[in-house]
Design an enzyme around this catalytic site. Structure first.
Site, PDB file in Angstrom:
ATOM      1  N   HIS A  67       0.952  -1.226   0.020  1.00 24.61           N
ATOM      2  CA  HIS A  67      -0.088   0.054  -0.028  1.00 24.61           C
ATOM      3  C   HIS A  67       0.728   1.198  -0.108  1.00 24.61           C
ATOM      4  O   HIS A  67       1.256   1.714   1.119  1.00 24.61           O
ATOM      5  CB  HIS A  67      -0.781   0.041   1.299  1.00 24.61           C
ATOM      6  CG  HIS A  67      -1.927   1.015   1.296  1.00 24.61           C
ATOM      7  ND1 HIS A  67      -3.112   0.749   1.880  1.00 24.61           N
ATOM      8  CD2 HIS A  67      -2.148   2.185   0.718  1.00 24.61           C
ATOM      9  CE1 HIS A  67      -3.823   1.978   1.618  1.00 24.61           C
ATOM     10  NE2 HIS A  67      -3.471   2.606   0.845  1.00 24.61           N
ATOM     11  N   HIS A  69       1.952   5.145  -1.853  1.00 21.12           N
ATOM     12  CA  HIS A  69       1.559   6.151  -3.127  1.00 21.12           C
ATOM     13  C   HIS A  69       2.847   6.774  -3.530  1.00 21.12           C
ATOM     14  O   HIS A  69       3.618   7.183  -3.024  1.00 21.12           O
ATOM     15  CB  HIS A  69       0.645   7.266  -2.301  1.00 21.12           C
ATOM     16  CG  HIS A  69      -0.589   6.988  -1.685  1.00 21.12           C
ATOM     17  ND1 HIS A  69      -1.589   7.014  -2.530  1.00 21.12           N
ATOM     18  CD2 HIS A  69      -0.783   6.235  -0.555  1.00 21.12           C
ATOM     19  CE1 HIS A  69      -2.574   6.379  -1.677  1.00 21.12           C
ATOM     20  NE2 HIS A  69      -2.261   5.948  -0.374  1.00 21.12           N
ATOM     21  N   ARG A  71       2.607   8.546  -6.389  1.00 19.80           N
ATOM     22  CA  ARG A  71       2.231  10.184  -6.925  1.00 19.80           C
ATOM     23  C   ARG A  71       2.632  10.138  -8.562  1.00 19.80           C
ATOM     24  O   ARG A  71       1.937  11.052  -9.186  1.00 19.80           O
ATOM     25  CB  ARG A  71       2.799  10.996  -6.449  1.00 19.80           C
ATOM     26  CG  ARG A  71       2.654  11.066  -4.977  1.00 19.80           C
ATOM     27  CD  ARG A  71       1.278  11.458  -4.455  1.00 19.80           C
ATOM     28  NE  ARG A  71       0.980  11.416  -3.024  1.00 19.80           N
ATOM     29  CZ  ARG A  71      -0.224  10.975  -2.397  1.00 19.80           C
ATOM     30  NH1 ARG A  71      -1.053  10.604  -2.800  1.00 19.80           N
ATOM     31  NH2 ARG A  71      -0.196  11.397  -1.028  1.00 19.80           N
ATOM     32  N   ASN A 117      -4.631   6.713  -7.039  1.00 19.50           N
ATOM     33  CA  ASN A 117      -5.336   8.052  -7.026  1.00 19.50           C
ATOM     34  C   ASN A 117      -4.054   8.970  -7.108  1.00 19.50           C
ATOM     35  O   ASN A 117      -4.040  10.015  -6.149  1.00 19.50           O
ATOM     36  CB  ASN A 117      -5.625   7.962  -5.398  1.00 19.50           C
ATOM     37  CG  ASN A 117      -4.670   8.285  -4.220  1.00 19.50           C
ATOM     38  OD1 ASN A 117      -3.506   7.361  -4.602  1.00 19.50           O
ATOM     39  ND2 ASN A 117      -4.969   8.793  -3.187  1.00 19.50           N
ATOM     40  N   ASP A 176      -8.556   4.061  -4.190  1.00 23.43           N
ATOM     41  CA  ASP A 176      -8.046   4.907  -3.097  1.00 23.43           C
ATOM     42  C   ASP A 176      -8.599   6.025  -2.295  1.00 23.43           C
ATOM     43  O   ASP A 176      -9.142   6.829  -2.922  1.00 23.43           O
ATOM     44  CB  ASP A 176      -6.620   4.936  -3.209  1.00 23.43           C
ATOM     45  CG  ASP A 176      -5.935   5.555  -1.980  1.00 23.43           C
ATOM     46  OD1 ASP A 176      -6.171   6.413  -1.430  1.00 23.43           O
ATOM     47  OD2 ASP A 176      -5.062   4.379  -1.422  1.00 23.43           O
ATOM     48  N   HIS A 203     -10.956   0.344   0.106  1.00 32.38           N
ATOM     49  CA  HIS A 203     -10.876   1.301   0.967  1.00 32.38           C
ATOM     50  C   HIS A 203     -12.184   1.514   1.511  1.00 32.38           C
ATOM     51  O   HIS A 203     -12.975   2.483   1.449  1.00 32.38           O
ATOM     52  CB  HIS A 203     -10.132   2.409   0.389  1.00 32.38           C
ATOM     53  CG  HIS A 203      -8.640   2.564   0.191  1.00 32.38           C
ATOM     54  ND1 HIS A 203      -8.068   1.516  -0.426  1.00 32.38           N
ATOM     55  CD2 HIS A 203      -7.913   3.383   0.823  1.00 32.38           C
ATOM     56  CE1 HIS A 203      -6.761   1.934  -0.294  1.00 32.38           C
ATOM     57  NE2 HIS A 203      -6.612   2.978   0.170  1.00 32.38           N
ATOM     58  N   ASN A 310      -6.161   9.434   6.798  1.00 33.62           N
ATOM     59  CA  ASN A 310      -7.273   8.763   6.484  1.00 33.62           C
ATOM     60  C   ASN A 310      -7.074   7.240   6.402  1.00 33.62           C
ATOM     61  O   ASN A 310      -6.244   6.690   5.609  1.00 33.62           O
ATOM     62  CB  ASN A 310      -7.894   9.050   5.054  1.00 33.62           C
ATOM     63  CG  ASN A 310      -8.501  10.394   5.319  1.00 33.62           C
ATOM     64  OD1 ASN A 310      -9.416  10.732   6.389  1.00 33.62           O
ATOM     65  ND2 ASN A 310      -8.826  11.039   4.281  1.00 33.62           N
ATOM     66  N   ASP A 337       1.081   2.482   3.656  1.00 34.74           N
ATOM     67  CA  ASP A 337       0.211   3.423   3.243  1.00 34.74           C
ATOM     68  C   ASP A 337       1.103   4.685   3.193  1.00 34.74           C
ATOM     69  O   ASP A 337       0.625   5.815   3.455  1.00 34.74           O
ATOM     70  CB  ASP A 337      -0.977   3.667   4.273  1.00 34.74           C
ATOM     71  CG  ASP A 337      -2.072   4.506   3.337  1.00 34.74           C
ATOM     72  OD1 ASP A 337      -1.701   5.017   2.284  1.00 34.74           O
ATOM     73  OD2 ASP A 337      -2.953   5.262   3.836  1.00 34.74           O
ATOM     74  N   HIS A 341       3.468  13.991   0.926  1.00 35.53           N
ATOM     75  CA  HIS A 341       2.793  15.406   0.562  1.00 35.53           C
ATOM     76  C   HIS A 341       3.731  16.400   0.926  1.00 35.53           C
ATOM     77  O   HIS A 341       4.647  16.363   1.950  1.00 35.53           O
ATOM     78  CB  HIS A 341       1.738  15.524   1.729  1.00 35.53           C
ATOM     79  CG  HIS A 341       0.287  14.723   1.483  1.00 35.53           C
ATOM     80  ND1 HIS A 341      -0.478  14.792   0.603  1.00 35.53           N
ATOM     81  CD2 HIS A 341      -0.213  13.755   2.340  1.00 35.53           C
ATOM     82  CE1 HIS A 341      -1.492  13.986   0.375  1.00 35.53           C
ATOM     83  NE2 HIS A 341      -1.209  13.339   1.535  1.00 35.53           N
TER      84      HIS A 341
HETATM   85  O1  DOR Z   1      -4.127   9.282   4.756  1.00 39.16           O
HETATM   86  C1  DOR Z   1      -4.262   8.916   3.381  1.00 39.16           C
HETATM   87  N1  DOR Z   1      -3.539   9.520   2.281  1.00 39.16           N
HETATM   88  N2  DOR Z   1      -5.296   7.933   3.168  1.00 39.16           N
HETATM   89  C2  DOR Z   1      -5.770   7.570   1.905  1.00 39.16           C
HETATM   90  O2  DOR Z   1      -6.249   6.827   1.858  1.00 39.16           O
HETATM   91  C3  DOR Z   1      -4.980   8.274   0.906  1.00 39.16           C
HETATM   92  C4  DOR Z   1      -3.591   8.839   1.284  1.00 39.16           C
HETATM   93  C5  DOR Z   1      -3.191   9.710   0.133  1.00 39.16           C
HETATM   94  O3  DOR Z   1      -3.238   9.556  -1.066  1.00 39.16           O
HETATM   95  O4  DOR Z   1      -2.435  11.042   0.483  1.00 39.16           O
END
Ligand code: DOR
Length: 456
Positions: A67, A69, A71, A117, A176, A203, A310, A337, A341
């Site tokens: 899991h 990301h 980007r 996503n 997602d 999800h 999340n 996960d 950011h």
């Molecule tokens: O906290 C989260 N950030 N939960 C998610 O399911 C998506 C993720 C994100 O893409 O930043």
């Protein structure tokens, strides 16, 4: 993956832990032509072999983070993705395939599975192919893909699941961050997933998007329930994670579609999963994250700000239930996960934490050392199980298996310093934590991609 000739590698005197064969013994491991060629005591070294001395270390099947990301959607130009490196502190989500997979290797992971996503989402074969090209170009570890369940991830129209399933790198379907609120649509997704042999990676959570969609939904099984402890104002109508998990497991079970529940965070969700597993009505597996296992809603980041993610951080009681479920074996996998950011976005409330470089240390320090799970369990949950769930064909050090290997110094003490991490983002809630246990080498397809913190 970057391709080049691989040299034979001999890993000497490590404690080999392989949950797939229930092996826990000090042995040598020989890697040749990208495969595990031998695993036995006293294998002789030859002059053209790369020898890694591993006494005091554990040698495991390559770790898998199911899991993550990264980007990149594959739709953007390479230059555009690389530009983010120079734009620290800006508004854009910060990671590239290159930086994310470097973070993975540094964290001991030889395989990651990325979420759809991105902007734009990975919702078509064209995007998958674009992403595959970027992966071939710049990734340091194996990268597999979860494709979106609906077009644009808008929860309205199913993606072309049949065609998507034709890509060997696409291992699952995910929406997602959101459950698919429309029950008929979700049922159709389950049917197509089963028909085309794709795992549902759900999800099933109480996101703002699903809340707004569910208010508009007419579906009876999606009727909002009353509740009060999930972060919404008292008395406000909401959908909670457990409602969606129950619904998705029932729909998947009825269609014979295997379902994997992402980042379970509530005690009641675990109860439902326990019942579903016992009944055998659905082929269900689930994962938990280090942050839901180790932090709760009272936790504040080192700068005093609330830790936004999340699903949100839950009550202490939920954390206890998660740890007990891990011990019991109800939770199949641990996943980070990894959600990078940029600084501005994070300050503005973007949910999620980076995790590729801290997950292993956190698991060893906070779950294995206190005796909540064994080392064998940890390796199972971070390699063998996710590999089996997502049908990757790795997760074992059997002779002939792909030579994805992690070497871990379980005694190595270190302090999380986001400034030292490979990820382009710095949003870790674990900054300053003292950890014991760190990957010292990662081998992917018979090639050393990280050794003593140095990346290839
Ligand atoms: O906290 C989260 N950030 N939960 C998610 O399911 C998506 C993720 C994100 O893409 O930043």
């Amino acid at each position: 993956m970057l391709q080049e000739m691989t040299q034979d590698i001999l890993i000497k005197n490590g404690r080999v832990i392989d949950p797939a064969t229930n092996l826990d013994e000090v042995l040598d491991v020989l890697v040749s032509n990208g495969k595990i060629a031998d695993i036995s005591p006293g294998i002789e070294a030859h002059k053209d072999m790369e020898v890694i001395d591993a006494p005091g270390c554990i040698v495991t099947p390559g770790l898998v983070d199911c899991h993550v990301h990264l980007r990149e959607s594959g739709a953007e130009a390479k230059a555009e993705a690389e530009e983010r490196k120079d734009a620290q502190g800006g508004g854009k989500a910060k990671e590239t395939i290159r930086s994310g997979t470097r973070a993975a290797a540094q964290g001991g992971f030889t395989t990651v599975i990325c979420e759809p996503n991105t902007s734009p989402p990975i919702d078509s074969c064209e995007r998958v192919e674009g992403l595959q090209r970027r992966i071939a170009d710049s990734s340091l570890v194996n990268v597999y893909i979860k494709a979106a369940m609906t077009l644009g991830m808008q929860g309205e129209e199913v993606t072309d699941i049949k065609r998507l399933s034709g890509h060997s790198t696409v291992k699952a379907l995910s929406e997602d961050g959101n459950p698919v609120v429309d029950e008929r649509l979700m049922d159709e997704i389950c049917r197509l997933a089963a028909e085309n042999g794709l795992l549902l990676s759900c999800h099933s959570e109480d996101s703002a998007f699903s809340l707004s969609q569910s208010k508009a939904s007419k579906s009876s099984a999606s009727k909002p329930k009353k509740g009060g402890r999930l972060g919404f104002s008292p008395g406000q109508e909401f959908h909670n994670e457990a409602n969606f998990i129950a619904r998705d497991m029932a729909l998947a079970g009825a269609r014979n579609a295997p379902i994997h529940i992402s980042h379970v965070s509530l005690r009641e969700s675990l109860e439902l999963i326990r019942r579903a597993k016992k009944s055998g009505r659905a082929a269900v597996t689930c994962e938990a994250t280090p942050h839901h296992l180790l932090l709760d809603s009272d936790f504040r980041c080192p700068d005093g700000s609330p830790a936004i993610v999340n699903p949100p951080l839950r009550d202490k009681d939920d954390g206890e239930a998660l740890r007990a479920a891990l011990k019991e074996g109800l939770i199949d996998a641990i996943a980070s996960d990894h959600a990078p950011h940029g600084e501005e976005d994070k300050k503005a409330g973007a949910p999620g934490f980076i995790g590729l470089e801290t997950t292993l240390g956190l698991v060893l320090t906070r779950l294995v050392q206190p005796g909540i799970i064994s080392l064998m369990d940890a390796v199972r949950m971070m390699s063998t199980a996710p590999s089996a769930i997502f049908r990757l064909g790795s997760g074992s050090l059997r002779k002939g298996a792909p030579a994805d290997v992690s070497i871990i110094d379980t005694g190595r003490e270190w302090t999380v310093d986001v400034g030292d991490l490979e990820s382009l983002s710095k949003n870790s809630p674990f900054e300053g934590w003292r950890l014991r246990g760190r990957a010292v080498a990662a081998i992917v397809g018979g090639r050393i991609v990280m050794r003593d913190g140095e990346l290839l």
